[in-house]
Design an enzyme around this catalytic site. Structure first.
Site, PDB file in Angstrom:
ATOM      1  N   CYS A  60      61.980  19.419  50.438  1.00  0.00           N
ATOM      2  CA  CYS A  60      62.729  18.265  50.943  1.00  0.00           C
ATOM      3  C   CYS A  60      62.524  18.070  52.441  1.00  0.00           C
ATOM      4  CB  CYS A  60      64.196  18.401  50.536  1.00  0.00           C
ATOM      5  SG  CYS A  60      65.412  18.418  51.837  1.00  0.00           S
ATOM      6  N   CYS A  63      65.209  19.024  54.847  1.00  0.00           N
ATOM      7  CA  CYS A  63      65.364  20.484  54.885  1.00  0.00           C
ATOM      8  C   CYS A  63      64.316  21.095  55.809  1.00  0.00           C
ATOM      9  CB  CYS A  63      65.211  21.083  53.486  1.00  0.00           C
ATOM     10  SG  CYS A  63      66.320  20.346  52.266  1.00  0.00           S
ATOM     11  N   CYS A 402      88.049  -9.312  31.254  1.00  0.00           N
ATOM     12  CA  CYS A 402      88.016  -7.993  30.608  1.00  0.00           C
ATOM     13  C   CYS A 402      87.603  -8.064  29.134  1.00  0.00           C
ATOM     14  CB  CYS A 402      89.384  -7.324  30.807  1.00  0.00           C
ATOM     15  SG  CYS A 402      90.041  -6.406  29.420  1.00  0.00           S
ATOM     16  N   CYS A 405      90.014  -6.781  26.443  1.00  0.00           N
ATOM     17  CA  CYS A 405      91.122  -7.714  26.222  1.00  0.00           C
ATOM     18  C   CYS A 405      90.689  -8.788  25.225  1.00  0.00           C
ATOM     19  CB  CYS A 405      91.540  -8.376  27.535  1.00  0.00           C
ATOM     20  SG  CYS A 405      91.924  -7.194  28.847  1.00  0.00           S
TER      21      CYS A 405
END
Ligand SMILES: *[C@@H]1O[C@H](CO)[C@@H](O)[C@H](O)[C@H]1NC(C)=O
Ligand SMILES: *[C@@H]1O[C@H](CO)[C@@H](O)[C@H](O)[C@H]1NC(C)=O
Ligand SMILES: *[C@@H]1O[C@H](CO)[C@@H](O)[C@H](O)[C@H]1NC(C)=O
Length: 518
Positions: A60, A63, A402, A405
């Site tokens: 990385c 790193c 929704c 619903c």
């Protein structure tokens, strides 16, 4: 084509400047960095009181950049009791997973068996050294010299929590609680303890117990908040710090919003267009904030950036504005926006609010003139009246967008129609729906849609529906939990049986006619 080449070149340069050839994510074996594995990790954390652990992957880029800085910090700290360690997550997957490592490098600070804390410093060697050195100091600074205390207060960058410990309170339980809290909150506050005479005289309210004083950065010494605990324990101390460390007239931003919501006391907003507007209102707001500290928090909000928040508190997006949001009850109050805001109205508005003499601004659809569907179309204005009407009232709180619903709708309509179709059912049960995006309802905790509550006819506490979204389950719920035990399924079956009989009779009655036709 030229453009493409240029872009490619820039990309290559960026990569080159990012990692130098000699950068290596893995610390040199000569450095003081300790390589840890799943076998050695626990033992090492146990033996060393303060450890900064880097979870990384050798490939990385960040790193690689950190590698040399980390090694050099480890060397600089080697003489102190602070250890720097590396865990290679490509080799120690299980260990890394157990700490929920999601990106490389992740730096965590371990203090013995305690939960590790995120490292929040920069990634240069000297920053790592100073951050870790600060952590190695006690969480509480003991300062006895009053001029040193004064200096600390004048240089504050974060709130300072001072424990004033009268000589008679030595070794009290409160003191150890203070240290425990200081350890937990040391990243956010500066903790100091003193037994200095002058401070004891000035602040101590009890010669046997410590008193706590919160100094906020950028404020006058006399504005400090002094504790006055009826009961003292960890929770009370943390609450006290939480409430009192907030600036009198703070500012709402993405970073502070959550802490104001979590404070769960009413929040008074001043939405401003310009710094000049904010400065002009500060002399009005600050004394109010002092007076109502712990009862109402006062904040500014930069309208050009966050103005759309006005809608959430039922105000128009016309600025400046002043409004109060009672967070616990979700009630919203605001100075009328018919005219431009007159700052001289603010103090009276706040005192009327505190006296409970203001009406909240309710967001609501208009009350429908006729209810032409089986499901009752409930709106904000009518909500309290209907749920307290003495009937068993089932309310579905929904949002138009929704999906769940929408799927529930046919079942819900069928259920409502059954009661509507029955003389007693109609008398005792209401099946209602309320569009929660268009209507305010107070004292209701809704975290998702649809949410269904039953308000029993006898006025007892509302009951959350947590069952299946089927006709049978909903009908049983109303029968079991409602006051009147009305059974929709029984009504439905009885109606069906009656219909069957009617049909037979009709067939019989029709038969001779058919014969006649033949
Ligand atoms: C407090 O500190 C100041 C400055 O550091 C020093 O001049 C003074 O003598 C100290 N007072 C006491 C009582 O130690
Ligand atoms: C307060 O508690 C800390 C931590 O336990 C301890 O080190 C310190 O000596 C105590 N101070 C007094 C005055 O008891
Ligand atoms: C209402 O009752 C009538 C007869 O009583 C029946 O034909 C009809 O299907 C019922 N409707 C519902 C929705 O139950």
């Amino acid at each position: 084509m030229r453009l493409l080449n240029l872009q490619t070149l820039t990309a290559i340069l960026a990569v080159l400047s990012f990692t130098k050839a000699e950068d290596n994510a893995i610390a040199s074996p000569d450095s003081a960095v300790v390589k840890l594995t799943s076998e050695t990790f626990q033992g090492f954390i146990k033996e060393n009181p303060l450890v900064l652990a880097e979870f990384f992957a050798p490939w990385c880029g960040h790193c690689k950049k950190l590698g040399p800085e980390f090694s050099s910090a480890a060397d600089a700290l080697a003489t102190k009791d602070i250890k720097l360690a590396q865990i290679d997550c490509t080799e120690e997957r299980d260990l890394c997973n157990s700490f929920g490592i999601k990106g490389y490098p992740t730096l965590k600070v371990f203090r013995g068996a305690n939960e590790p804390a995120e490292y929040q410093g920069q990634r240069q060697s000297d920053s790592i050294v100073s951050y870790m050195t600060k952590l190695s100091l006690p969480a509480v600074s003991v300062i006895e010299n009053s001029s040193d205390l004064l200096d600390s207060i004048s240089e504050l960058t974060s709130p300072m929590i001072l424990q004033v410990l009268p000589p008679g309170a030595t070794g009290s339980d409160a003191n150890s609680t203070f240290y425990e809290v200081a350890n937990a909150l040391r990243n956010d506050f500066f903790f100091v303890s003193t037994s200095n005479d002058e401070y004891v005289k000035k602040y101590a309210t009890d010669s046997k117990k410590p008193t706590y004083v919160v100094f906020r950065a950028d404020e006058q010494l006399d504005d400090a908040s002094v504790s006055n605990f009826d009961t003292f324990d960890k929770t009370h101390l943390v609450d006290f710090i939480d409430v009192e460390s907030k600036p009198l007239f703070g500012e709402i931003t993405g970073a502070t919003f959550q802490s104001y919501m979590a404070a769960n006391i009413p929040l008074a907003y001043y939405f401003w267009n310009t710094e000049a507007e904010r400065d002009a209102v500060a002399p009005i707001i600050t004394p109010l904030a002092k007076k109502y500290r712990g009862e109402i928090n006062f904040v500014g909000l930069e309208a050009p950036k966050f103005g759309m928040h006005a809608k959430n508190i039922n105000m128009e997006e016309t600025f400046p504005l002043f409004a109060i949001h009672d967070i616990a009850g979700n009630l919203k109050y605001g100075i009328s926006q018919d005219k431009d805001l007159d700052n001289s109205l603010i103090a009276k508005f706040v005192s009327d609010y505190a006296a409970g003499s203001l009406e909240p601004i309710v967001k609501s659809e208009e009350i429908p003139e006729v209810q032409d569907e089986a499901v009752y179309h409930l709106v904000g204005y009518e909500h309290e009246a209907i749920v307290k009407s003495g009937k068993d009232v089932l309310v579905e709180y929904y949002a138009p967008w929704c999906g769940h619903c929408k799927r529930l709708a046919p079942t819900y309509e069928e259920l409502a129609a059954i009661y509507q179709n029955d003389t007693i059912g109609k008398e005792k049960v209401v099946v209602a729906k309320l569009d929660h995006t268009a209507n305010d309802v107070s004292n209701l905790d809704i975290t998702g849609y649809p949410t269904l509550f039953l308000y029993p006819g006898d006025g007892s506490e509302k009951i959350l529906y947590e069952g299946q979204r089927s006709l049978e389950a909903l009908a049983d719920f109303i029968k079991e939990k409602g006051t009147y035990g009305i059974d929709a399924l029984e009504i439905r079956d009885a109606a069906a049986a009656a219909a069957a009989v009617t049909e037979e009779v009709a067939e019989e009655a029709a038969a001779p006619v058919e014969h006649d036709e033949l």
